[in-house]
Structure formats: C-alpha cells, structure tokens
Write a protein that holds these residues in place. Structure first.
Motif, PDB file in Angstrom:
ATOM      1  N   THR A   1       7.017  -4.158 -85.742  1.00  0.00           N
ATOM      2  CA  THR A   1       7.855  -3.409 -84.808  1.00  0.00           C
ATOM      3  C   THR A   1       6.979  -2.742 -83.753  1.00  0.00           C
ATOM      4  O   THR A   1       5.875  -2.305 -84.035  1.00  0.00           O
ATOM      5  N   GLU A   2       7.503  -2.665 -82.546  1.00  0.00           N
ATOM      6  CA  GLU A   2       6.718  -2.163 -81.424  1.00  0.00           C
ATOM      7  C   GLU A   2       7.165  -0.795 -80.927  1.00  0.00           C
ATOM      8  O   GLU A   2       6.487  -0.206 -80.103  1.00  0.00           O
ATOM      9  N   ASN A   3       8.268  -0.286 -81.379  1.00  0.00           N
ATOM     10  CA  ASN A   3       8.782   0.959 -80.811  1.00  0.00           C
ATOM     11  C   ASN A   3       8.602   2.178 -81.690  1.00  0.00           C
ATOM     12  O   ASN A   3       8.970   3.268 -81.294  1.00  0.00           O
ATOM     13  N   PHE A   4       8.044   2.021 -82.868  1.00  0.00           N
ATOM     14  CA  PHE A   4       7.816   3.179 -83.732  1.00  0.00           C
ATOM     15  C   PHE A   4       6.559   3.905 -83.281  1.00  0.00           C
ATOM     16  O   PHE A   4       5.531   3.282 -83.050  1.00  0.00           O
ATOM     17  N   VAL A   5       6.626   5.221 -83.178  1.00  0.00           N
ATOM     18  CA  VAL A   5       5.448   6.021 -82.885  1.00  0.00           C
ATOM     19  C   VAL A   5       5.251   7.036 -83.998  1.00  0.00           C
ATOM     20  O   VAL A   5       4.226   7.048 -84.664  1.00  0.00           O
ATOM     21  N   ASN A   6       6.249   7.879 -84.215  1.00  0.00           N
ATOM     22  CA  ASN A   6       6.195   8.887 -85.272  1.00  0.00           C
ATOM     23  C   ASN A   6       7.238   8.538 -86.314  1.00  0.00           C
ATOM     24  O   ASN A   6       8.392   8.302 -85.983  1.00  0.00           O
ATOM     25  N   LEU A   7       6.827   8.499 -87.545  1.00  0.00           N
ATOM     26  CA  LEU A   7       7.707   8.084 -88.630  1.00  0.00           C
ATOM     27  C   LEU A   7       7.744   9.175 -89.690  1.00  0.00           C
ATOM     28  O   LEU A   7       6.698   9.655 -90.125  1.00  0.00           O
ATOM     29  N   GLU A   8       8.945   9.567 -90.089  1.00  0.00           N
ATOM     30  CA  GLU A   8       9.104  10.495 -91.208  1.00  0.00           C
ATOM     31  C   GLU A   8      10.056   9.861 -92.203  1.00  0.00           C
ATOM     32  O   GLU A   8      11.196   9.557 -91.877  1.00  0.00           O
ATOM     33  N   LEU A   9       9.570   9.650 -93.415  1.00  0.00           N
ATOM     34  CA  LEU A   9      10.383   9.037 -94.454  1.00  0.00           C
ATOM     35  C   LEU A   9      10.970  10.132 -95.333  1.00  0.00           C
ATOM     36  O   LEU A   9      10.234  10.998 -95.822  1.00  0.00           O
ATOM     37  N   PRO A  10      12.283  10.126 -95.566  1.00  0.00           N
ATOM     38  CA  PRO A  10      12.935  11.196 -96.327  1.00  0.00           C
ATOM     39  C   PRO A  10      12.578  11.156 -97.814  1.00  0.00           C
ATOM     40  O   PRO A  10      12.060  10.170 -98.328  1.00  0.00           O
ATOM     41  N   LYS A  11      12.918  12.250 -98.494  1.00  0.00           N
ATOM     42  CA  LYS A  11      12.528  12.414 -99.897  1.00  0.00           C
ATOM     43  C   LYS A  11      13.164  11.405-100.838  1.00  0.00           C
ATOM     44  O   LYS A  11      12.673  11.206-101.938  1.00  0.00           O
ATOM     45  N   ASN A  12      14.251  10.760-100.434  1.00  0.00           N
ATOM     46  CA  ASN A  12      14.879   9.788-101.340  1.00  0.00           C
ATOM     47  C   ASN A  12      14.126   8.465-101.395  1.00  0.00           C
ATOM     48  O   ASN A  12      14.395   7.652-102.254  1.00  0.00           O
ATOM     49  N   ILE A  13      13.203   8.226-100.489  1.00  0.00           N
ATOM     50  CA  ILE A  13      12.434   6.979-100.520  1.00  0.00           C
ATOM     51  C   ILE A  13      11.398   7.109-101.631  1.00  0.00           C
ATOM     52  O   ILE A  13      10.464   7.897-101.552  1.00  0.00           O
ATOM     53  N   LYS A  14      11.586   6.331-102.685  1.00  0.00           N
ATOM     54  CA  LYS A  14      10.695   6.380-103.852  1.00  0.00           C
ATOM     55  C   LYS A  14       9.575   5.354-103.754  1.00  0.00           C
ATOM     56  O   LYS A  14       8.495   5.553-104.301  1.00  0.00           O
ATOM     57  N   VAL A  15       9.845   4.220-103.075  1.00  0.00           N
ATOM     58  CA  VAL A  15       8.887   3.118-103.021  1.00  0.00           C
ATOM     59  C   VAL A  15       8.806   2.580-101.599  1.00  0.00           C
ATOM     60  O   VAL A  15       9.829   2.365-100.951  1.00  0.00           O
ATOM     61  N   ILE A  16       7.590   2.380-101.138  1.00  0.00           N
ATOM     62  CA  ILE A  16       7.342   1.675 -99.880  1.00  0.00           C
ATOM     63  C   ILE A  16       6.741   0.338-100.293  1.00  0.00           C
ATOM     64  O   ILE A  16       5.616   0.287-100.792  1.00  0.00           O
TER      65      ILE A  16
ATOM     66  N   ALA B   1       5.514  -3.278 -95.616  1.00  0.00           N
ATOM     67  CA  ALA B   1       6.707  -2.640 -95.046  1.00  0.00           C
ATOM     68  C   ALA B   1       6.565  -2.360 -93.555  1.00  0.00           C
ATOM     69  O   ALA B   1       7.504  -2.566 -92.792  1.00  0.00           O
ATOM     70  N   PHE B   2       5.397  -1.912 -93.121  1.00  0.00           N
ATOM     71  CA  PHE B   2       5.172  -1.563 -91.713  1.00  0.00           C
ATOM     72  C   PHE B   2       4.003  -2.341 -91.121  1.00  0.00           C
ATOM     73  O   PHE B   2       3.412  -1.914 -90.134  1.00  0.00           O
ATOM     74  N   LEU B   3       3.676  -3.473 -91.696  1.00  0.00           N
ATOM     75  CA  LEU B   3       2.544  -4.293 -91.256  1.00  0.00           C
ATOM     76  C   LEU B   3       2.550  -4.490 -89.747  1.00  0.00           C
ATOM     77  O   LEU B   3       3.566  -4.870 -89.158  1.00  0.00           O
ATOM     78  N   GLU B   4       1.430  -4.191 -89.113  1.00  0.00           N
ATOM     79  CA  GLU B   4       1.213  -4.399 -87.678  1.00  0.00           C
ATOM     80  C   GLU B   4       2.257  -3.738 -86.789  1.00  0.00           C
ATOM     81  O   GLU B   4       2.550  -4.218 -85.701  1.00  0.00           O
ATOM     82  N   SER B   5       2.803  -2.613 -87.220  1.00  0.00           N
ATOM     83  CA  SER B   5       3.713  -1.877 -86.346  1.00  0.00           C
ATOM     84  C   SER B   5       2.904  -0.904 -85.492  1.00  0.00           C
ATOM     85  O   SER B   5       1.717  -0.723 -85.710  1.00  0.00           O
ATOM     86  N   THR B   6       3.552  -0.274 -84.522  1.00  0.00           N
ATOM     87  CA  THR B   6       2.859   0.595 -83.580  1.00  0.00           C
ATOM     88  C   THR B   6       2.903   2.070 -83.982  1.00  0.00           C
ATOM     89  O   THR B   6       2.693   2.940 -83.139  1.00  0.00           O
ATOM     90  N   ILE B   7       3.116   2.350 -85.229  1.00  0.00           N
ATOM     91  CA  ILE B   7       3.188   3.723 -85.720  1.00  0.00           C
ATOM     92  C   ILE B   7       1.888   4.469 -85.414  1.00  0.00           C
ATOM     93  O   ILE B   7       0.799   3.935 -85.597  1.00  0.00           O
ATOM     94  N   LYS B   8       2.037   5.727 -84.983  1.00  0.00           N
ATOM     95  CA  LYS B   8       0.879   6.578 -84.716  1.00  0.00           C
ATOM     96  C   LYS B   8       0.717   7.648 -85.798  1.00  0.00           C
ATOM     97  O   LYS B   8      -0.388   7.937 -86.231  1.00  0.00           O
ATOM     98  N   THR B   9       1.830   8.243 -86.234  1.00  0.00           N
ATOM     99  CA  THR B   9       1.776   9.239 -87.308  1.00  0.00           C
ATOM    100  C   THR B   9       2.868   8.942 -88.333  1.00  0.00           C
ATOM    101  O   THR B   9       3.939   8.472 -87.981  1.00  0.00           O
ATOM    102  N   VAL B  10       2.566   9.240 -89.590  1.00  0.00           N
ATOM    103  CA  VAL B  10       3.512   9.018 -90.679  1.00  0.00           C
ATOM    104  C   VAL B  10       3.541  10.269 -91.558  1.00  0.00           C
ATOM    105  O   VAL B  10       2.496  10.781 -91.936  1.00  0.00           O
ATOM    106  N   LYS B  11       4.744  10.720 -91.859  1.00  0.00           N
ATOM    107  CA  LYS B  11       4.924  11.796 -92.837  1.00  0.00           C
ATOM    108  C   LYS B  11       5.871  11.270 -93.905  1.00  0.00           C
ATOM    109  O   LYS B  11       6.993  10.886 -93.611  1.00  0.00           O
ATOM    110  N   ILE B  12       5.376  11.221 -95.118  1.00  0.00           N
ATOM    111  CA  ILE B  12       6.179  10.771 -96.253  1.00  0.00           C
ATOM    112  C   ILE B  12       6.556  12.022 -97.036  1.00  0.00           C
ATOM    113  O   ILE B  12       5.682  12.746 -97.509  1.00  0.00           O
ATOM    114  N   ASP B  13       7.844  12.289 -97.150  1.00  0.00           N
ATOM    115  CA  ASP B  13       8.293  13.487 -97.852  1.00  0.00           C
ATOM    116  C   ASP B  13       8.104  13.354 -99.355  1.00  0.00           C
ATOM    117  O   ASP B  13       8.008  12.244 -99.900  1.00  0.00           O
ATOM    118  N   GLU B  14       8.084  14.516-100.032  1.00  0.00           N
ATOM    119  CA  GLU B  14       7.994  14.553-101.487  1.00  0.00           C
ATOM    120  C   GLU B  14       9.095  13.670-102.071  1.00  0.00           C
ATOM    121  O   GLU B  14      10.212  13.667-101.577  1.00  0.00           O
TER     122      GLU B  14
END
Length: 161
Positions: A62-77, A81-94
């Motif tokens: 994906t080319e449009n992701f920059v900042n990603l925040e994954l909510p607390k219900n996501i148990k498994v990545i 999942a994000f191979l070769e995407s344009t993400i700059k920052t990632v926050k994975i919640d508890e």
C-alpha cells in the motif's frame, strides 16, 4: 460488493460484512488485494470489536499509509501484513500478542514503531530491510521484553541487528 482490478479503496458501510472478516477478505481477488490502498469502515464506533487479526499481506504494497495505529482488539498481525507499504510510524495498542514473519518487511519509510507489553511472540524478519527504522519503543519492562518468544532471526535485516 464488486471489485475490479482498478479498485484502490474499499468502503464498508454494512456491519454484516464484518461479521466474518475471513470470508470478506478471502473474497477479494489476489490481483485486487495488492492494489488496495485504503480500507474505510463506516458502520459504527465499535465495528472493530470482532476483528482480532490483520491477515497475511492484507495491506502489503500500500502506498497511502503514513501513520498507523492498530486498536487493542488486534491480537495477531499475520505474516507480510504490511510488506513494502509506505508506513512511517506504527503504534500497536495493548492487546496484540503476536507479530508474524515479514509483517513490516521492506517498509523503507518506517522510522518508529511502538510495541505493547502484551506481545509474546515475534516471528522471523519482522523488520527486514527497514533501513530507516531508528526507534522500537517497547511499552513493557525489560523482563517482559526478555520473556518474548523471539525467533532467532526476528531482527535480521534491521540497520543495527
């Protein structure tokens, strides 16, 4: 829902489509899923309460992701999942427990990731060739970090591994 090889965005307005996310994602042709750049979910504030994982290669390339925040219900990545995407920052919640192989591999723009103390397993090469990754912020204690079941090659291909 009709998806063509020109699909770039998916807008979900019907909560029923999310009741079985496995079937929804598997219904997207492979040629289309690699072109999707955005997933908009517009069915209510708690719509992600039943979603527990990010599927293999779901947002790869994906080319449009920059900042990603994954909510607390996501148990498994899952893997890639994000191979070769344009993400700059990632926050994975508890709540997240497992990060799969190559999950963020070749995210060349990735600079910073925040990992919750609930993660208990890292697979191989999760940050492979993320040459701009300069900060991994772990939300737990040193002992919790040491207790994570890490593949021997979890950090292979990182700038300072």
């Amino acid at each position: 829902m009709l998806l063509t090889s020109r699909a770039k965005e998916i807008l979900i307005k019907n909560k029923d489509l999310l009741e079985d996310l496995d079937k929804f994602y598997q219904s997207i042709p492979v040629s289309v899923s690699s072109e999707i750049t955005s997933l908009f979910i517009n069915v209510g504030i708690n719509v992600l309460e039943n979603v527990s994982r990010i599927y293999p290669a779901m947002f790869a390339y994906t080319e449009n992701f920059v900042n990603l925040e994954l909510p607390k219900n996501i148990k498994v990545i899952k893997q890639r999942a994000f191979l070769e995407s344009t993400i700059k920052t990632v926050k994975i919640d508890e709540g997240c427990e497992h990060i799969g192989a190559f999950a963020f591999a070749r995210c060349h723009n990735l600079e910073k990731i925040s990992i919750p103390s609930t993660v208990t397993q890292f697979d191989n090469n999760i940050f492979f060739e993320c040459e701009n990754l300069y900060q991994i912020e772990y939300q737990g204690t040193k002992q919790q970090w040491m207790d994570i079941d890490k593949s021997p090659r979890w950090n292979q291909g990182m700038p300072y591994s």
